[in-house]
Write an enzyme that holds these catalytic residues in place. Sequence first.
Site, PDB file in Angstrom:
ATOM      1  N   ASP A 144      15.742 -23.427   7.424  1.00 22.77           N
ATOM      2  CA  ASP A 144      16.755 -23.225   8.460  1.00 22.77           C
ATOM      3  C   ASP A 144      16.800 -21.770   8.904  1.00 22.77           C
ATOM      4  O   ASP A 144      16.910 -21.463  10.100  1.00 22.77           O
ATOM      5  CB  ASP A 144      18.131 -23.634   7.931  1.00 22.77           C
ATOM      6  CG  ASP A 144      18.254 -25.123   7.712  1.00 22.77           C
ATOM      7  OD1 ASP A 144      18.129 -25.873   8.684  1.00 22.77           O
ATOM      8  OD2 ASP A 144      18.477 -25.537   6.564  1.00 22.77           O
ATOM      9  N   THR A 145      16.731 -20.874   7.936  1.00 22.71           N
ATOM     10  CA  THR A 145      16.824 -19.451   8.252  1.00 22.71           C
ATOM     11  C   THR A 145      15.642 -18.991   9.100  1.00 22.71           C
ATOM     12  O   THR A 145      15.812 -18.246  10.072  1.00 22.71           O
ATOM     13  CB  THR A 145      16.891 -18.633   6.948  1.00 22.71           C
ATOM     14  OG1 THR A 145      18.021 -19.064   6.184  1.00 22.71           O
ATOM     15  CG2 THR A 145      17.020 -17.157   7.243  1.00 22.71           C
TER      16      THR A 145
END
Length: 403
Positions: free
Chosen positions: A176-177
């Site tokens: 996600d990051t």
Amino acid sequence: MTASDTPATGPLAGLRVVELGQLLAGPFCGQMLGDLGADVVKIEDPATGDPLRQWGRQLPQGQSLWWSVVGRNKRSVTLNLRDPECQELARTLIAGADIVIENFRPGTMERWGLGYPALAELNPGLIMVRVSGFGQDGPYSQRAGYGAIGEAMGGLRYVVGDPSTPPSRVGISIGDTLAALFATIGALAAVREREVSGRGQMVDSAIYEAVLGVMESLVPEWQVSGYQRERTGAILPNVAPSNVYPTADGTWMLIAANQDTVFARLATAIGRPELATDPRYATHGARGERQAELDALIGEYTSTQGAEVLEATLGEHGVPAGKIFRPEDMLTDPQYLARESITEVDHPILGPVAQQNVFPKLSRTTGSIRWPGPALGEHTQAVLAEIGVDDARLASLRERKLA
């Protein structure tokens, strides 16, 4: 003056962002833009808000510390986007925005009348950042796409962990990051291009592609030579010495001395200068062939030394080394303190909360943390008033549980 009235600093001050996403990939993009000065208006469901408000291993006084970081510098507005009236209000907000961020499953925004073509008619300069598991098109686009799946499909999970165990995960939501980082880069690139063309565009950040994008030479190594990278634990095969080593007080020390000249300095530091000229260890190739043997030899020495003494000794000899940090180390380390890498943010319920500062640092227009993640709907009245919604209409929306 309330926290949310604090003037923005940073290179993106004056930029308006509307964030429609939830959990991590979209909101982390919003966090970075807000850290650098953008006015980020986050639209949340009035019933539950962003689920991240309840996430985290620790919830002191019911407060998510994770939300205090990812929600910082944002203004929270509650609107039920499944309702036509709220969709129209969202369109009005977006009509005056520079960037809109969303990370719903592809097709959701279109069902709400908030697809890019419709929004671009209202705002031709709009940049729409779309973060999803598999991108906006292709045969997988409609699949549920969590970060963990993107990490697996992008190649990361296969190479993480010890070779004696099944594939492992990194201890954070790295897929996600990474997707959020690529989304932020794309958003800023689109802002720059808009200065030339006057037109906005769509930024399509897929989690699996963001992971793939940092996988170095993994693909050509296989395609050209048939070499498949495998899990190797704490080492890179044939790169030695470069590993974590035990100390006398139970702290792990990372030492990276695989270059010939650096290895010679390490040999002197551990009282074995003859190793630098020993044919078994004198060259990069030789050390790689005897990697486990060499690591054991170095570990015998490091295990007799306290971490502070060992780190000082290695530093005096110019050997790259450092402790494996935990939060308690970060809060007292002189480098962290000198650069204010961690700062305290005043939380209205918890008081001062330590969290990572704004990165990267800019010399003239550095960003700032103006307030932590806000209460659900804290800014609904103020933000909707900016687009002409009076108190009577807001009361009606709230009575119908739409805001």
